[in-house]
Scaffold this motif. Structure first.
Motif, mmCIF file in Angstrom:
data_model
loop_
_atom_site.group_PDB
_atom_site.id
_atom_site.type_symbol
_atom_site.label_atom_id
_atom_site.label_comp_id
_atom_site.label_asym_id
_atom_site.label_seq_id
_atom_site.Cartn_x
_atom_site.Cartn_y
_atom_site.Cartn_z
ATOM 1 N N HIS A 6 2.017 36.243 50.241
ATOM 2 C CA HIS A 6 1.345 36.580 49.036
ATOM 3 C C HIS A 6 1.051 35.356 48.343
ATOM 4 C CE1 HIS A 6 -0.010 38.688 45.501
ATOM 5 N NE2 HIS A 6 1.178 38.694 44.879
ATOM 6 N N GLU A 7 0.016 35.184 48.017
ATOM 7 C CA GLU A 7 -0.485 34.036 47.537
ATOM 8 C C GLU A 7 0.197 33.685 45.927
ATOM 9 O OE1 GLU A 7 -4.578 33.393 47.262
ATOM 10 O OE2 GLU A 7 -4.953 33.591 49.606
ATOM 11 N N GLU A 8 0.716 34.742 45.404
ATOM 12 C CA GLU A 8 1.214 34.310 43.931
ATOM 13 C C GLU A 8 2.523 33.674 44.235
ATOM 14 O OE1 GLU A 8 1.266 35.476 39.783
ATOM 15 O OE2 GLU A 8 -0.260 35.187 41.500
ATOM 16 N N PHE A 9 3.242 33.522 45.351
ATOM 17 C CA PHE A 9 4.430 32.761 45.536
ATOM 18 C C PHE A 9 4.158 31.456 46.070
ATOM 19 C CE2 PHE A 9 6.132 37.249 47.069
ATOM 20 C CZ PHE A 9 6.295 37.579 45.827
ATOM 21 N N GLY A 10 4.157 30.879 44.971
ATOM 22 C CA GLY A 10 3.725 29.282 45.116
ATOM 23 C C GLY A 10 4.557 28.359 46.044
ATOM 24 N N CYS A 11 5.753 28.845 46.142
ATOM 25 C CA CYS A 11 6.631 28.038 47.194
ATOM 26 C C CYS A 11 6.387 28.142 48.506
ATOM 27 C CB CYS A 11 8.080 28.726 46.855
ATOM 28 S SG CYS A 11 8.496 30.323 47.391
ATOM 29 N N GLY A 12 5.530 29.135 48.859
ATOM 30 C CA GLY A 12 4.877 29.252 50.329
ATOM 31 C C GLY A 12 5.642 30.208 51.278
ATOM 32 N N PRO A 13 4.935 30.412 52.504
ATOM 33 C CA PRO A 13 5.895 31.296 53.275
ATOM 34 C C PRO A 13 6.898 30.812 53.957
ATOM 35 C CG PRO A 13 3.662 30.737 54.236
ATOM 36 C CD PRO A 13 3.818 30.164 52.877
ATOM 37 N N GLU A 14 7.212 29.525 54.355
ATOM 38 C CA GLU A 14 8.157 28.956 55.039
ATOM 39 C C GLU A 14 9.616 29.072 54.195
ATOM 40 O OE1 GLU A 14 7.523 25.112 56.436
ATOM 41 O OE2 GLU A 14 5.802 25.664 57.830
ATOM 42 N N ARG A 15 9.399 28.885 52.734
ATOM 43 C CA ARG A 15 10.286 28.611 51.986
ATOM 44 C C ARG A 15 10.993 30.143 51.904
ATOM 45 N NH1 ARG A 15 14.289 25.454 50.734
ATOM 46 N NH2 ARG A 15 15.251 25.519 48.648
ATOM 47 N N ILE A 16 10.033 31.254 51.757
ATOM 48 C CA ILE A 16 10.494 32.593 51.549
ATOM 49 C C ILE A 16 11.279 33.237 52.777
ATOM 50 C CG2 ILE A 16 9.626 34.973 51.319
ATOM 51 C CD1 ILE A 16 7.572 33.762 49.533
ATOM 52 N N HIS A 17 10.829 32.681 54.058
ATOM 53 C CA HIS A 17 11.503 32.900 55.255
ATOM 54 C C HIS A 17 12.809 32.312 55.279
ATOM 55 C CE1 HIS A 17 8.232 35.102 57.527
ATOM 56 N NE2 HIS A 17 7.318 34.211 57.267
ATOM 57 N N HIS A 18 12.966 31.063 54.910
ATOM 58 C CA HIS A 18 14.208 30.508 54.912
ATOM 59 C C HIS A 18 15.150 31.093 54.085
ATOM 60 C CE1 HIS A 18 17.210 27.373 54.811
ATOM 61 N NE2 HIS A 18 17.110 27.300 53.257
ATOM 62 N N LYS A 19 14.815 31.631 52.688
ATOM 63 C CA LYS A 19 15.506 32.305 51.896
ATOM 64 C C LYS A 19 16.014 33.742 52.294
ATOM 65 C CE LYS A 19 15.816 29.390 48.705
ATOM 66 N NZ LYS A 19 17.068 28.642 48.494
ATOM 67 N N HIS A 20 15.043 34.239 53.243
ATOM 68 C CA HIS A 20 15.351 35.526 53.743
ATOM 69 C C HIS A 20 16.347 35.442 54.809
ATOM 70 C CE1 HIS A 20 12.799 38.891 52.140
ATOM 71 N NE2 HIS A 20 11.706 37.972 52.131
ATOM 72 N N GLU A 21 16.261 34.563 55.397
ATOM 73 C CA GLU A 21 17.244 34.052 56.577
ATOM 74 C C GLU A 21 18.819 33.953 56.009
ATOM 75 O OE1 GLU A 21 15.531 30.991 58.614
ATOM 76 O OE2 GLU A 21 14.128 32.393 59.741
ATOM 77 N N ASN A 22 18.852 33.367 55.051
ATOM 78 C CA ASN A 22 20.080 33.068 54.393
ATOM 79 C C ASN A 22 20.526 33.958 53.225
ATOM 80 O OD1 ASN A 22 20.904 29.951 55.341
ATOM 81 N ND2 ASN A 22 18.606 30.179 55.190
ATOM 82 N N GLY A 23 19.775 35.198 53.110
ATOM 83 C CA GLY A 23 20.157 36.204 52.336
ATOM 84 C C GLY A 23 20.023 35.796 50.847
ATOM 85 N N MET A 24 19.006 34.972 50.567
ATOM 86 C CA MET A 24 18.982 34.280 49.034
ATOM 87 C C MET A 24 17.432 34.969 48.588
ATOM 88 S SD MET A 24 20.161 30.643 49.688
ATOM 89 C CE MET A 24 20.315 30.138 47.917
#
Length: 473
Positions: free
Chosen positions: A246-264
Protein backbone atom coordinates in the motif's frame (compact mmCIF):
# COMPACT_ATOMS: atom_id res chain seq x y z
CA UNK A 1 -4.71 40.15 -14.20
CA UNK A 2 -3.86 43.03 -16.62
CA UNK A 3 -4.36 42.31 -20.29
CA UNK A 4 -1.38 41.28 -22.41
CA UNK A 5 -1.33 43.61 -25.43
CA UNK A 6 1.87 42.54 -27.13
CA UNK A 7 2.19 38.99 -28.47
CA UNK A 8 5.87 38.16 -28.34
CA UNK A 9 6.94 34.55 -28.67
CA UNK A 10 7.19 34.43 -24.88
CA UNK A 11 3.63 35.73 -24.65
CA UNK A 12 2.40 33.03 -26.99
CA UNK A 13 4.25 30.37 -25.04
CA UNK A 14 2.86 31.51 -21.71
CA UNK A 15 -0.50 33.07 -22.47
CA UNK A 16 -2.49 29.97 -21.60
CA UNK A 17 -1.20 30.08 -18.04
CA UNK A 18 -1.12 33.79 -17.33
CA UNK A 19 -4.10 33.50 -14.96
CA UNK A 20 -2.36 30.90 -12.83
CA UNK A 21 -1.17 33.23 -10.09
CA UNK A 22 1.94 31.89 -8.43
CA UNK A 23 2.89 29.56 -11.27
CA UNK A 24 3.47 31.93 -14.17
CA UNK A 25 2.03 35.27 -15.09
CA UNK A 26 2.42 37.97 -17.68
CA UNK A 27 1.87 41.52 -16.54
CA UNK A 28 1.61 44.38 -19.01
CA UNK A 29 2.62 47.67 -17.45
CA UNK A 30 1.24 50.53 -19.52
CA UNK A 31 0.62 53.29 -17.00
CA UNK A 32 0.61 54.09 -13.33
CA UNK A 33 2.60 52.55 -10.51
CA UNK A 34 2.90 48.82 -10.29
CA UNK A 35 2.30 47.13 -6.93
CA UNK A 36 4.01 43.78 -6.28
CA UNK A 37 1.12 43.00 -3.94
CA UNK A 38 -1.11 42.74 -7.00
CA UNK A 39 0.67 39.58 -8.04
CA UNK A 40 2.28 37.95 -4.99
CA UNK A 41 4.64 35.04 -5.38
CA UNK A 42 4.96 35.17 -9.15
CA UNK A 43 7.56 32.89 -10.60
CA UNK A 44 7.97 34.60 -13.95
CA UNK A 45 6.94 38.15 -14.66
CA UNK A 46 6.90 39.62 -18.17
CA UNK A 47 6.73 43.39 -18.05
CA UNK A 48 6.11 45.75 -20.95
CA UNK A 49 6.74 49.16 -19.44
CA UNK A 50 5.87 51.59 -22.23
CA UNK A 51 5.16 54.37 -19.78
CA UNK A 52 6.36 53.07 -16.46
CA UNK A 53 7.21 55.83 -14.00
CA UNK A 54 10.68 56.07 -12.53
CA UNK A 55 9.45 54.83 -9.14
CA UNK A 56 8.49 51.57 -10.80
CA UNK A 57 11.78 51.32 -12.66
CA UNK A 58 14.00 51.87 -9.66
CA UNK A 59 12.12 50.43 -6.70
CA UNK A 60 9.31 48.06 -7.52
CA UNK A 61 10.98 46.38 -10.48
CA UNK A 62 14.01 45.80 -8.28
CA UNK A 63 11.84 43.93 -5.80
CA UNK A 64 11.46 41.19 -8.39
CA UNK A 65 15.16 40.97 -9.14
CA UNK A 66 16.44 38.34 -6.76
CA UNK A 67 19.20 35.81 -6.40
CA UNK A 68 17.59 33.61 -9.04
CA UNK A 69 17.85 36.42 -11.60
CA UNK A 70 21.53 36.98 -10.98
CA UNK A 71 22.23 33.30 -11.53
CA UNK A 72 20.77 33.57 -15.03
CA UNK A 73 23.74 34.41 -17.32
CA UNK A 74 21.55 36.29 -19.78
CA UNK A 75 20.30 38.61 -17.09
CA UNK A 76 23.52 38.81 -15.09
CA UNK A 77 25.38 40.27 -18.07
CA UNK A 78 22.95 43.16 -18.08
CA UNK A 79 22.53 43.42 -14.32
CA UNK A 80 26.15 44.49 -14.10
CA UNK A 81 25.35 47.46 -16.34
CA UNK A 82 22.45 48.78 -14.30
CA UNK A 83 23.07 52.09 -12.62
CA UNK A 84 22.92 53.07 -8.96
CA UNK A 85 19.41 52.76 -7.44
CA UNK A 86 18.37 49.54 -9.14
CA UNK A 87 21.83 47.99 -8.97
CA UNK A 88 22.17 48.46 -5.21
CA UNK A 89 18.76 46.91 -4.64
CA UNK A 90 19.65 43.97 -6.86
CA UNK A 91 22.79 43.35 -4.85
CA UNK A 92 20.95 43.57 -1.54
CA UNK A 93 18.15 41.25 -2.62
CA UNK A 94 20.59 38.76 -4.12
CA UNK A 95 22.19 38.37 -0.71
CA UNK A 96 18.95 37.71 1.14
CA UNK A 97 16.42 36.14 -1.19
CA UNK A 98 16.08 32.54 -2.22
CA UNK A 99 12.94 32.91 -4.31
CA UNK A 100 12.58 31.80 -7.90
CA UNK A 101 11.39 35.11 -9.35
CA UNK A 102 12.54 36.14 -12.81
CA UNK A 103 12.05 39.59 -14.33
CA UNK A 104 11.50 39.36 -18.08
CA UNK A 105 11.76 42.73 -19.79
CA UNK A 106 9.60 42.77 -22.90
CA UNK A 107 10.28 46.04 -24.68
CA UNK A 108 12.84 48.81 -24.78
CA UNK A 109 11.84 51.35 -22.17
CA UNK A 110 12.85 50.12 -18.71
CA UNK A 111 15.76 52.45 -18.11
CA UNK A 112 17.74 53.26 -15.00
CA UNK A 113 19.50 56.31 -16.33
CA UNK A 114 21.13 56.21 -19.71
CA UNK A 115 21.12 52.43 -19.96
CA UNK A 116 18.28 50.14 -20.93
CA UNK A 117 17.58 46.46 -21.33
CA UNK A 118 16.03 46.56 -24.78
CA UNK A 119 18.28 43.89 -26.28
CA UNK A 120 17.30 41.29 -23.66
CA UNK A 121 14.46 39.46 -25.35
CA UNK A 122 11.90 37.56 -23.30
CA UNK A 123 12.47 34.42 -25.30
CA UNK A 124 16.21 34.60 -24.56
CA UNK A 125 15.62 34.84 -20.84
CA UNK A 126 12.94 32.20 -20.92
CA UNK A 127 15.26 29.79 -22.68
CA UNK A 128 18.11 30.61 -20.33
CA UNK A 129 16.21 30.31 -17.06
CA UNK A 130 13.30 27.96 -17.62
CA UNK A 131 13.66 24.20 -17.87
CA UNK A 132 11.34 21.99 -19.95
CA UNK A 133 10.01 20.64 -16.66
CA UNK A 134 9.05 24.15 -15.58
CA UNK A 135 7.24 24.87 -18.83
CA UNK A 136 5.40 21.56 -18.50
CA UNK A 137 4.44 22.36 -14.90
CA UNK A 138 3.11 25.75 -15.92
CA UNK A 139 1.08 24.28 -18.78
CA UNK A 140 -0.44 21.85 -16.29
CA UNK A 141 -1.69 24.73 -14.19
CA UNK A 142 0.53 24.34 -11.13
CA UNK A 143 0.53 27.16 -8.64
CA UNK A 144 2.82 28.57 -6.00
CA UNK A 145 2.29 27.34 -2.44
CA UNK A 146 4.00 30.49 -1.17
CA UNK A 147 1.54 32.66 -3.09
CA UNK A 148 -1.42 30.63 -1.84
CA UNK A 149 -0.29 31.04 1.76
CA UNK A 150 0.60 34.70 1.18
CA UNK A 151 4.17 34.31 2.38
CA UNK A 152 7.69 34.66 1.10
CA UNK A 153 9.63 31.45 1.80
CA UNK A 154 12.77 33.40 2.71
CA UNK A 155 10.96 35.11 5.59
CA UNK A 156 12.96 35.23 8.80
CA UNK A 157 11.20 33.11 11.42
CA UNK A 158 11.41 34.19 15.02
CA UNK A 159 9.75 31.05 16.38
CA UNK A 160 10.49 27.36 16.37
CA UNK A 161 7.40 25.34 15.42
CA UNK A 162 6.64 22.23 17.41
CA UNK A 163 7.47 19.18 15.31
CA UNK A 164 4.66 16.62 15.38
CA UNK A 165 5.22 13.22 13.79
CA UNK A 166 2.13 12.39 11.72
CA UNK A 167 1.22 8.83 12.71
CA UNK A 168 4.73 8.72 14.13
CA UNK A 169 7.58 8.54 11.64
CA UNK A 170 5.86 6.70 8.83
CA UNK A 171 8.75 6.87 6.36
CA UNK A 172 10.91 5.01 8.87
CA UNK A 173 8.42 2.59 10.44
CA UNK A 174 4.92 1.31 9.81
CA UNK A 175 2.52 4.12 10.69
CA UNK A 176 0.62 4.20 13.99
CA UNK A 177 2.76 1.49 15.56
CA UNK A 178 4.77 1.72 18.73
CA UNK A 179 8.02 1.60 16.75
CA UNK A 180 6.89 4.56 14.64
CA UNK A 181 6.25 6.67 17.73
CA UNK A 182 9.50 5.68 19.42
CA UNK A 183 11.39 6.64 16.26
CA UNK A 184 9.77 10.09 16.41
CA UNK A 185 11.12 10.46 19.92
CA UNK A 186 14.58 9.36 18.80
CA UNK A 187 14.53 11.81 15.89
CA UNK A 188 13.80 14.71 18.23
CA UNK A 189 10.09 15.40 17.70
CA UNK A 190 8.11 17.39 20.23
CA UNK A 191 4.96 15.34 19.75
CA UNK A 192 3.30 12.57 17.79
CA UNK A 193 -0.15 12.38 16.28
CA UNK A 194 -2.15 9.16 16.30
CA UNK A 195 -5.64 8.01 15.33
CA UNK A 196 -8.06 6.22 17.64
CA UNK A 197 -11.06 3.94 17.07
CA UNK A 198 -13.27 2.28 19.67
CA UNK A 199 -13.94 -1.29 18.56
CA UNK A 200 -17.04 -3.38 19.21
CA UNK A 201 -15.40 -4.93 22.26
CA UNK A 202 -15.02 -1.46 23.77
CA UNK A 203 -11.22 -1.37 23.42
CA UNK A 204 -9.50 1.69 21.98
CA UNK A 205 -6.99 0.95 19.21
CA UNK A 206 -4.52 3.09 17.26
CA UNK A 207 -5.24 2.86 13.53
CA UNK A 208 -5.91 5.11 10.55
CA UNK A 209 -7.29 3.08 7.67
CA UNK A 210 -8.87 4.24 4.44
CA UNK A 211 -12.21 5.85 3.76
CA UNK A 212 -13.22 9.41 4.50
CA UNK A 213 -13.27 11.52 7.64
CA UNK A 214 -17.02 10.91 7.74
CA UNK A 215 -16.68 7.15 7.21
CA UNK A 216 -13.17 6.15 8.30
CA UNK A 217 -11.49 2.84 9.10
CA UNK A 218 -11.79 1.09 5.73
CA UNK A 219 -9.54 -2.00 5.49
CA UNK A 220 -9.47 -2.55 1.72
CA UNK A 221 -6.16 -0.86 0.93
CA UNK A 222 -4.64 -1.19 4.37
CA UNK A 223 -5.23 -4.91 4.83
CA UNK A 224 -6.36 -6.19 1.41
CA UNK A 225 -9.73 -7.18 2.84
CA UNK A 226 -13.20 -5.70 2.75
CA UNK A 227 -14.86 -4.18 5.78
CA UNK A 228 -14.09 -1.69 8.53
CA UNK A 229 -11.92 -1.81 11.61
CA UNK A 230 -15.14 -1.23 13.55
CA UNK A 231 -16.24 -4.77 12.62
CA UNK A 232 -13.49 -6.30 14.77
CA UNK A 233 -12.53 -6.84 18.37
CA UNK A 234 -9.10 -5.67 19.49
CA UNK A 235 -7.84 -9.26 19.57
CA UNK A 236 -9.03 -9.96 16.04
CA UNK A 237 -7.74 -6.62 14.75
CA UNK A 238 -4.32 -7.37 16.19
CA UNK A 239 -4.10 -10.48 14.03
CA UNK A 240 -4.78 -8.63 10.77
CA UNK A 241 -1.88 -8.40 8.31
CA UNK A 242 -0.97 -5.04 6.77
CA UNK A 243 -0.73 -4.81 2.99
CA UNK A 244 3.00 -4.19 2.48
CA UNK A 245 2.48 -2.70 -0.99
CA UNK A 246 0.00 0.00 0.00
CA UNK A 247 1.54 3.29 -1.13
CA UNK A 248 0.32 5.06 2.00
CA UNK A 249 2.92 3.13 3.98
CA UNK A 250 5.94 5.32 3.38
CA UNK A 251 8.37 2.93 5.08
CA UNK A 252 8.05 0.51 2.13
CA UNK A 253 7.26 -3.20 1.75
CA UNK A 254 10.63 -4.52 2.95
CA UNK A 255 10.27 -2.81 6.29
CA UNK A 256 6.73 -4.11 6.71
CA UNK A 257 7.77 -7.66 5.77
CA UNK A 258 10.53 -7.44 8.36
CA UNK A 259 8.07 -6.26 11.03
CA UNK A 260 5.63 -9.04 10.15
CA UNK A 261 8.37 -11.65 10.46
CA UNK A 262 9.29 -10.33 13.89
CA UNK A 263 5.71 -10.03 15.14
CA UNK A 264 5.85 -6.23 15.32
CA UNK A 265 3.41 -5.24 12.57
CA UNK A 266 0.11 -5.12 14.37
CA UNK A 267 -2.63 -2.72 15.44
CA UNK A 268 -1.80 -1.67 19.02
CA UNK A 269 -4.20 -0.61 21.73
CA UNK A 270 -4.17 2.99 22.84
CA UNK A 271 -3.41 1.84 26.36
CA UNK A 272 -0.14 0.13 25.43
CA UNK A 273 0.96 3.06 23.27
CA UNK A 274 0.27 5.69 25.93
CA UNK A 275 1.81 3.56 28.65
CA UNK A 276 5.06 3.22 26.71
CA UNK A 277 5.22 6.85 25.63
CA UNK A 278 4.59 7.98 29.19
CA UNK A 279 7.35 5.83 30.67
CA UNK A 280 10.03 6.07 27.98
CA UNK A 281 9.61 9.37 26.18
CA UNK A 282 8.72 13.00 26.86
CA UNK A 283 6.50 13.29 23.78
CA UNK A 284 3.20 15.15 23.75
CA UNK A 285 0.51 12.93 22.23
CA UNK A 286 -2.06 14.44 19.90
CA UNK A 287 -4.95 12.01 19.73
CA UNK A 288 -7.30 12.27 16.78
CA UNK A 289 -10.69 10.90 17.79
CA UNK A 290 -11.21 9.11 14.50
CA UNK A 291 -14.16 6.86 15.20
CA UNK A 292 -17.50 7.29 16.96
CA UNK A 293 -17.74 6.96 20.72
CA UNK A 294 -14.04 7.60 21.30
CA UNK A 295 -14.07 10.84 23.28
CA UNK A 296 -15.16 9.72 26.76
CA UNK A 297 -13.25 6.40 26.88
CA UNK A 298 -10.11 8.18 25.64
CA UNK A 299 -10.51 10.92 28.24
CA UNK A 300 -10.94 8.33 31.00
CA UNK A 301 -7.87 6.37 29.89
CA UNK A 302 -5.68 9.48 29.76
CA UNK A 303 -6.76 10.42 33.28
CA UNK A 304 -6.19 6.88 34.53
CA UNK A 305 -2.62 6.95 33.18
CA UNK A 306 -2.05 10.43 34.65
CA UNK A 307 -1.23 11.94 31.24
CA UNK A 308 -3.62 14.90 31.19
CA UNK A 309 -0.79 17.37 30.65
CA UNK A 310 0.71 15.38 27.80
CA UNK A 311 -2.35 14.38 25.75
CA UNK A 312 -4.37 16.61 23.44
CA UNK A 313 -7.61 15.67 21.68
CA UNK A 314 -8.66 16.58 18.14
CA UNK A 315 -11.38 15.70 15.66
CA UNK A 316 -13.01 16.78 12.42
CA UNK A 317 -16.27 16.02 14.26
CA UNK A 318 -16.32 19.00 16.59
CA UNK A 319 -19.05 17.49 18.75
CA UNK A 320 -16.40 15.12 20.12
CA UNK A 321 -14.07 17.83 21.34
CA UNK A 322 -17.05 19.86 22.54
CA UNK A 323 -18.04 16.93 24.73
CA UNK A 324 -14.59 16.94 26.33
CA UNK A 325 -14.78 20.68 26.93
CA UNK A 326 -18.19 20.37 28.59
CA UNK A 327 -16.87 17.66 30.92
CA UNK A 328 -13.48 19.29 31.53
CA UNK A 329 -13.68 23.12 31.38
CA UNK A 330 -10.80 23.71 33.81
CA UNK A 331 -8.30 26.47 33.12
CA UNK A 332 -4.71 26.89 34.25
CA UNK A 333 -3.57 29.94 36.19
CA UNK A 334 -2.49 31.49 32.86
CA UNK A 335 -6.00 31.07 31.46
CA UNK A 336 -5.21 28.15 29.15
CA UNK A 337 -7.26 24.99 29.05
CA UNK A 338 -5.96 22.14 31.20
CA UNK A 339 -7.47 19.69 28.72
CA UNK A 340 -6.23 20.71 25.28
CA UNK A 341 -8.48 20.18 22.27
CA UNK A 342 -8.03 20.89 18.57
CA UNK A 343 -10.68 21.65 15.97
CA UNK A 344 -9.64 19.95 12.73
CA UNK A 345 -10.61 21.44 9.37
CA UNK A 346 -10.19 19.99 5.88
CA UNK A 347 -10.20 21.63 2.43
CA UNK A 348 -13.65 23.16 2.72
CA UNK A 349 -12.62 25.71 5.33
CA UNK A 350 -15.60 27.90 6.24
CA UNK A 351 -15.19 31.65 6.51
CA UNK A 352 -16.25 31.50 10.16
CA UNK A 353 -13.84 28.69 11.09
CA UNK A 354 -12.49 30.65 14.07
CA UNK A 355 -16.01 31.07 15.47
CA UNK A 356 -16.76 27.39 14.94
CA UNK A 357 -13.59 26.41 16.77
CA UNK A 358 -14.41 28.71 19.67
CA UNK A 359 -17.96 27.34 19.81
CA UNK A 360 -16.48 23.85 20.16
CA UNK A 361 -14.34 25.04 23.06
CA UNK A 362 -11.15 24.34 21.13
CA UNK A 363 -7.73 25.26 22.48
CA UNK A 364 -6.21 24.96 19.02
CA UNK A 365 -7.19 25.07 15.35
CA UNK A 366 -5.68 22.48 13.03
CA UNK A 367 -5.65 23.50 9.35
CA UNK A 368 -4.54 21.58 6.28
CA UNK A 369 -1.05 22.76 5.33
CA UNK A 370 -2.09 24.53 2.13
CA UNK A 371 -4.99 26.38 3.77
CA UNK A 372 -3.04 27.85 6.70
CA UNK A 373 -2.50 31.29 5.23
CA UNK A 374 -0.66 33.91 7.21
CA UNK A 375 -3.88 35.83 7.84
CA UNK A 376 -5.74 32.74 9.06
CA UNK A 377 -2.94 31.84 11.44
CA UNK A 378 -2.97 35.41 12.76
CA UNK A 379 -6.75 35.24 13.25
CA UNK A 380 -6.39 32.02 15.25
CA UNK A 381 -3.76 33.53 17.51
CA UNK A 382 -5.73 36.75 17.93
CA UNK A 383 -8.66 34.65 19.16
CA UNK A 384 -6.45 33.18 21.87
CA UNK A 385 -6.06 29.73 20.33
CA UNK A 386 -3.01 27.79 19.24
CA UNK A 387 -2.38 26.73 15.66
CA UNK A 388 -1.24 23.56 13.95
CA UNK A 389 -1.06 22.58 10.31
CA UNK A 390 -1.47 18.97 9.22
CA UNK A 391 -0.07 17.34 6.12
CA UNK A 392 -1.82 14.68 4.08
CA UNK A 393 -0.55 11.12 4.05
CA UNK A 394 2.12 10.02 1.56
CA UNK A 395 -0.34 9.40 -1.30
CA UNK A 396 -2.01 12.78 -0.88
CA UNK A 397 1.24 14.70 -0.57
CA UNK A 398 2.63 13.00 -3.65
CA UNK A 399 -0.49 14.03 -5.58
CA UNK A 400 -0.28 17.63 -4.39
CA UNK A 401 3.35 18.02 -5.38
CA UNK A 402 2.79 16.34 -8.74
CA UNK A 403 -0.25 18.37 -9.73
CA UNK A 404 -0.67 21.48 -7.55
CA UNK A 405 2.52 23.27 -6.59
CA UNK A 406 5.58 24.12 -8.64
CA UNK A 407 7.70 25.89 -6.03
CA UNK A 408 8.12 23.16 -3.40
CA UNK A 409 9.05 19.51 -3.25
CA UNK A 410 7.29 16.70 -1.44
CA UNK A 411 7.83 17.72 2.18
CA UNK A 412 11.32 18.98 1.48
CA UNK A 413 12.99 21.95 3.11
CA UNK A 414 11.39 24.39 0.67
CA UNK A 415 7.89 23.19 1.54
CA UNK A 416 8.49 23.26 5.28
CA UNK A 417 10.14 26.68 5.11
CA UNK A 418 7.19 28.04 3.15
CA UNK A 419 4.64 26.77 5.66
CA UNK A 420 6.75 27.93 8.60
CA UNK A 421 6.59 31.45 7.18
CA UNK A 422 2.89 31.63 8.07
CA UNK A 423 3.76 31.68 11.78
CA UNK A 424 1.98 28.40 12.50
CA UNK A 425 2.97 27.06 15.93
CA UNK A 426 2.99 23.30 15.26
CA UNK A 427 3.50 21.24 12.12
CA UNK A 428 2.13 17.69 11.89
CA UNK A 429 4.33 16.18 9.19
CA UNK A 430 5.31 12.88 7.59
CA UNK A 431 9.04 13.60 7.43
CA UNK A 432 9.97 14.98 10.84
CA UNK A 433 13.62 14.12 10.24
CA UNK A 434 13.71 16.77 7.50
CA UNK A 435 12.38 19.51 9.75
CA UNK A 436 14.56 18.39 12.65
CA UNK A 437 17.50 18.66 10.27
CA UNK A 438 16.48 22.23 9.46
CA UNK A 439 15.79 23.63 12.92
CA UNK A 440 17.44 21.14 15.26
CA UNK A 441 16.15 18.68 17.78
CA UNK A 442 14.09 19.83 20.72
CA UNK A 443 16.69 22.48 21.48
CA UNK A 444 14.72 25.41 22.82
CA UNK A 445 17.74 26.75 24.69
CA UNK A 446 19.81 26.68 21.53
CA UNK A 447 17.20 28.49 19.50
CA UNK A 448 16.58 31.04 22.22
CA UNK A 449 20.25 31.95 21.97
CA UNK A 450 19.90 32.74 18.28
CA UNK A 451 18.15 35.69 16.73
CA UNK A 452 16.16 33.52 14.34
CA UNK A 453 15.79 30.10 12.84
CA UNK A 454 17.29 31.42 9.63
CA UNK A 455 20.59 31.81 11.44
CA UNK A 456 20.53 28.14 12.28
CA UNK A 457 19.61 27.24 8.72
CA UNK A 458 22.84 28.78 7.49
CA UNK A 459 24.97 26.37 9.52
CA UNK A 460 26.22 23.10 8.13
CA UNK A 461 25.39 19.76 9.75
CA UNK A 462 28.52 19.77 11.90
CA UNK A 463 27.74 23.23 13.24
CA UNK A 464 24.17 22.24 14.05
CA UNK A 465 25.39 19.16 15.87
CA UNK A 466 27.80 21.29 17.87
CA UNK A 467 25.01 23.66 18.90
CA UNK A 468 22.65 20.87 19.93
CA UNK A 469 25.32 19.14 21.99
CA UNK A 470 26.61 22.30 23.62
CA UNK A 471 26.04 23.05 27.29
CA UNK A 472 23.68 26.04 27.27
CA UNK A 473 22.97 26.08 31.00
Amino acid sequence: MPKVNRRSSADRCLANSRDTVGALAIITMTSGAFSPAAAPGLMLVAVEAASAPSSFRHEQAAAFVTAANIRNPAFASKASDLSAPLQSTVEDSAATSSSDLLLIVDGTTINTSSRNLDEILPETLLAGASSPELREEVSNGKKSLAAKLDVHPSTTHSHRPNIVGHRGSLYHELENTLQSFVTSHELGCDAVELDVFRLKCGELVVFHGGGTDQNPGCLRDYMNIEGSILDYTATDARALAFNPHHEEFGCGPERIHHKHENGMAYIPTLREVLHHLRDYTDLTVKIELKGPGTEIPTLNLVEELDMVGRCHYASFDHSRIRAIRVLRPQLNANGEHVYRTGALFANDLPDDFVTKALDAGASEVHLKYDTCTKSRIAAIHNAGMGSMCWFRGPIGMKEDCAHKYHDVGNEDESMYRTVMATGVQSMCINKPDVLVGMIGRKAGKVLDALESIDVLLEFDDAAIAQLVEADWS
